[in-house]
Scaffold this active site. Structure first.
Site, PDB file in Angstrom:
ATOM      1  CG  HIS A 275       0.415   6.165  -0.761  1.00  0.00           C
ATOM      2  ND1 HIS A 275      -0.705   6.722  -1.348  1.00  0.00           N
ATOM      3  CD2 HIS A 275      -0.014   5.590   0.404  1.00  0.00           C
ATOM      4  CE1 HIS A 275      -1.756   6.499  -0.578  1.00  0.00           C
ATOM      5  NE2 HIS A 275      -1.376   5.809   0.480  1.00  0.00           N
TER       6      HIS A 275
ATOM      7  CD  GLU B 117      -4.546   7.046   1.622  1.00  0.00           C
ATOM      8  OE1 GLU B 117      -4.298   5.842   1.415  1.00  0.00           O
ATOM      9  OE2 GLU B 117      -3.750   7.798   2.209  1.00  0.00           O
TER      10      GLU B 117
ATOM     11  CG  HIS C  15      -1.867   1.132   1.285  1.00  0.00           C
ATOM     12  ND1 HIS C  15      -3.194   1.035   0.907  1.00  0.00           N
ATOM     13  CD2 HIS C  15      -1.698   2.422   1.696  1.00  0.00           C
ATOM     14  CE1 HIS C  15      -3.787   2.209   1.065  1.00  0.00           C
ATOM     15  NE2 HIS C  15      -2.899   3.069   1.560  1.00  0.00           N
ATOM     16  CD  GLU C  16       1.631   3.369   3.714  1.00  0.00           C
ATOM     17  OE1 GLU C  16       1.771   4.464   3.134  1.00  0.00           O
ATOM     18  OE2 GLU C  16       0.628   3.102   4.400  1.00  0.00           O
TER      19      GLU C  16
END
Length: 818
Positions: free
Chosen positions: A483, A502, A479-480
């Site tokens: 980003h 997000e 997930h990170e």
């Protein structure tokens, strides 16, 4: 008109007048003082006025890129209710030593007069005596407005950049033909527009200019949300100094940084993704459009490690005995909100079998190709872009380091280090070139308010990701990492469109994680369907228990991206404490992207996504930029009734469940993994119904479940009115629930609280202390039960953690308890 904002409940004001001047570069020189819990020092701002950044660029060199359409567009003025600037007397009094740094024995009296602090008050809309709109100068002095909160500003002065040796080469006009202030501004104007291939020279001159002597103090004032600076007689942005130096220090209570202790009990400080961003760390321009570069020198005691969002892997330099200096820089223009710092007694975690860690930390690009650039493939402002580096496009795993408290070193070696190469490689296989050249990962203290946070070149991970199997750590890491593309390399022009960051990261984490695990196509599909089932349940629960206005992904609707004449605006619901605990932007955004990917087919969708990344990296976007390009890539036969307008209306500007999603969930068949959970739920319900004493018979045999299956199982069991202590004990023993990852343990603790299973209260107590990022909801459950023992448990845990707990979380919990 006077607007009184409640700083804990309302919209977040972005005060900087970015339509008139933009900060192009920050130079920070800071000292970290753990004894007094302050960061103090100097920041130098290099500015460009509106005549430069709004002017068409027609003479760029062959290798430079055109200005992005989203980055610096002159926008239509919109009415905007924001705090304005006080019509107060400006003060230039000094209450500091020459460099604004107070020694250990010095008495700091700078705050007593109240002239230089952010006062706890607000004022009216931008109708101030000194707040001038574009083209309306001449009567009053121009006012530079910076976002600033909870800072003690000590002194502001103009910097005499013309005094720097060799700097005269940047002056286009002969020195004797210009007034001194015009010469200084011309030099800065040339410096901030140097071509990207001269970035080293540019950083060197920024550094030298930051140390140049001052040439006159500037008048300044502060209010709750801003710092306002003016120069007597400078009536336009063009005439205002383009290089200014600010002496300041943070306050211990400032919301941009958290002073705490790590898991080994040693002091540390870090930026924690505060709702007010970095304005309580340094005066800055907060609106996303104010994209800048920066370099920072940070001094701290020798026992500390300084990590920062920088392109270089900084090494400490000894200044004197017991004091070291760390230097970082960034050459890719980014919003100031992405600046991140962490200082603590971290240890670098290295593989047991490779003590030097050379394979993962210091693997440079081949020098022969390092400067290879492609022309006309980027749409952003010119900088030394990673996408233009031929070697970088082939680099599946960027150099990376891991830092953690010494007590977690072994856990990181066993879990985290093994996952990073696979997750980075998976991301590269899906989206291509990594936007950033290196990566640090830090395990942050227990009070960190979320499971992770991504910034340029650095990721914060919660210790909660390190428990149980590698599943939670792997998914959160993916997930990170996502980003880096969506949220950082490509940012939202309007912060209220949080789904653009997000939603994408949530959708991509599943794709990355499946590839990192090297799952077969049908296995990946099954796991992703299971995840969709969990998120569907979560979205339904959230929408049933949240205000309607907080369920909209595009709350500003047709005004999204609009700002006032000065560039000031507000972030809708930006300071609402409920927003930090909501996931609607994650979930509805995820389901929208999943819907679109299904309509196109995965191969077509991800091929498009790579094109989108190449077109828009380094730029700011609105929802319609993504949707318009997507629909242009959809074959007519697959487009059906899709249009930018109806997608925005159904998915982004409406509350509740979007109709296409409701239809999909009603029509869709449950995945095999979910059906397996259904069978296990049935077994447990049967076990729960059996009498305590019964004849010996066939014992139930329970299947081994994946972590996400366990979560789904526990969510189903939470709907049961009663579960006996015997059933709960058997449930715990069968799956070892207290040893599972934090997501599973959270559902287990919910069951324990709901059914008052006192034997497992110790698991709830442990969760509330060690998994603070996820524990707030449990406090509410403990108090709502009106059970004396559960309420006592809640009060006991809060007493143990409140001093270290994240301030926003502590405020919410305190409201529940008292």
């Amino acid at each position: 008109m006077d607007v009184k904002l409640d700083p804990s409940r309302d919209d977040l004001p972005l005060m900087a007048n970015t339509s008139h001047m933009l900060v192009k570069h920050y130079v920070l020189d800071l000292q970290v003082d753990f004894e007094h819990q302050v960061i103090e020092g100097i920041i130098v701002l290099f500015l460009e006025d509106e005549n430069k950044f709004k002017k068409p660029t027609s003479s760029l060199k062959a290798t430079s890129q055109s200005e992005p359409k989203e980055a610096y567009r002159c926008r239509t003025p919109e009415p905007c209710q924001i705090p304005g600037i006080h019509e107060r007397t400006f003060s230039s009094k000094m209450g500091c030593s020459k460099f604004g740094i107070y020694g250990k024995g010095d008495k700091d009296t700078s705050d007593k007069g109240g002239n230089h602090d952010n006062q706890e008050q607000t004022s009216g809309i931008s109708c101030s005596k000194y707040c001038c709109d574009t083209g309306n100068y001449g009567r009053e002095d121009f006012l530079l407005v910076l976002d600033c909160c909870d800072l003690s500003v000590l002194k502001v002065e103009e910097v005499d950049v013309a005094a720097v040796s060799g700097i005269e080469t940047f002056a286009r006009s002969p020195k004797f033909t210009l007034a001194p202030e015009e010469l200084r501004n011309e030099i800065v104007g040339e410096l901030v527009t140097l071509p990207a291939d001269r970035w080293r020279e540019q950083l060197d001159y920024y550094d030298r200019c930051s140390q140049a002597p001052g040439c006159g103090e500037l008048l300044f004032d502060t209010d709750t949300w801003s710092l306002q600076i003016r120069k007597t007689g400078a009536q336009t942005a063009a005439g205002f100094p383009h290089a200014i130096r600010i002496w300041y220090k943070t306050k211990p209570e400032g919301q941009s940084v958290t002073w705490t202790s790590d898991q080994s009990g040693r002091p540390c400080v870090y930026t924690m993704g505060s709702p007010i961003n970095n304005r309580a760390l340094f005066p800055c321009q907060e609106p996303p459009v104010a994209m800048s570069t920066w370099q920072a020198t940070v001094r701290a005691a020798a026992s500390f490690v300084v990590l920062m969002s920088g392109e270089n892997s900084a090494k400490p330099s000894q200044l004197r005995e017991g004091c070291f200096s760390w230097h970082y820089y960034v050459t890719m223009p980014m919003p100031a909100s992405t600046f991140t710092i962490a200082v603590g007694c971290w240890t670098e975690v290295k593989p047991k079998t490779c003590p030097s860690n050379d394979l993962v930390t210091e693997r440079p690009l081949p020098p022969a190709k390092a400067d290879c650039r492609y022309v006309d493939i980027c749409g952003h402002l010119e900088y030394s872009c990673h996408f233009q580096n031929a070697s970088a496009t082939l680099q599946e795993i960027v150099p990376h380091r891991v830092f953690a408290p010494v007590c977690l070193e072994g856990t990181c070696q066993e879990i985290l280090l093994q996952l990073i190469p696979a997750c980075l490689s998976a991301a590269h296989s899906v989206l291509g070139t990594h936007p950033f050249s290196r990566l640090d990962i830090l395990i942050v203290p227990a009070n960190f308010p979320s499971l992770g946070m991504a910034s340029p070149h650095i990721i914060f991970l919660s210790q909660s990701t390190l428990t149980g199997t590698s599943h939670l750590c792997g998914t959160r890491l993916c997930h990170e990492i996502a980003h880096a593309w969506f949220g950082l390399a490509i940012g939202a022009r309007d912060w209220s469109e949080e789904w653009l960051s997000e939603g994408f990261a949530t959708h991509l984490e599943d794709i990355f994680w499946a590839k990192a695990q090297q799952l077969a196509s049908h296995e990946a599909q099954e796991q992703q369907e299971l995840k969709a089932c969990l998120r569907w349940h979560r979205l339904q629960d959230e929408l049933q228990n949240s205000p309607v206005e907080m369920q909209v992904l595009r709350p500003n609707k047709e005004n999204t991206g609009h700002v006032s004449d000065s560039g000031a605006s507000v972030v809708k619901h930006g300071l609402n404490p409920e927003k930090g605990f909501m996931q609607v932007h994650y979930l509805k955004g995820y389901f929208l992207l999943r819907f679109l990917a299904k309509r196109l087919g995965d191969e077509t969708y991800f091929s498009f996504l790579r094109k989108f990344v190449h077109k828009f990296h380094g730029q700011l976007i609105l929802s319609q930029d993504f949707l318009q390009m997507l629909l242009e890539n959809i074959p007519e036969e697959k487009r059906l009734e899709l249009s930018v307008e109806n997608i925005i209306e159904e998915w982004l500007e409406s509350s509740g469940i979007p109709k296409p999603l409701q239809q999909e969930r009603e029509d869709g068949a449950r995945s095999e993994l979910a059906r397996k959970v259904d069978a296990e739920v049935t077994k447990w319900i049967q076990v729960n119904r059996r009498p305590r004493k019964r004849k010996r018979g066939k014992q139930e045999v329970f299947e081994k479940l994946l972590p996400d299956q366990l979560i789904l199982l526990l969510e189903h069991l939470l709907k049961q009115k009663t579960l006996s202590p015997r059933t709960l004990q058997s449930l715990q023993q069968t799956y070892g629930l207290h040893k599972q990852d934090a997501e599973v343990r959270h559902r287990w603790c919910e069951l324990v609280v709901k059914h008052k299973y006192t034997k497992a209260y110790k698991h709830v107590e442990r969760f509330l202390q060690e998994d603070q990022a996820m524990g707030v909801y449990l406090y509410g459950e403990l108090m709502v039960s009106e059970d004396a023992r559960q309420q006592q448990l809640a009060h006991h845990c809060f007493e143990l953690t409140k001093e270290q707990m994240d301030k926003s979380s502590a405020q919410v919990v305190a409201e529940m308890l008292f």
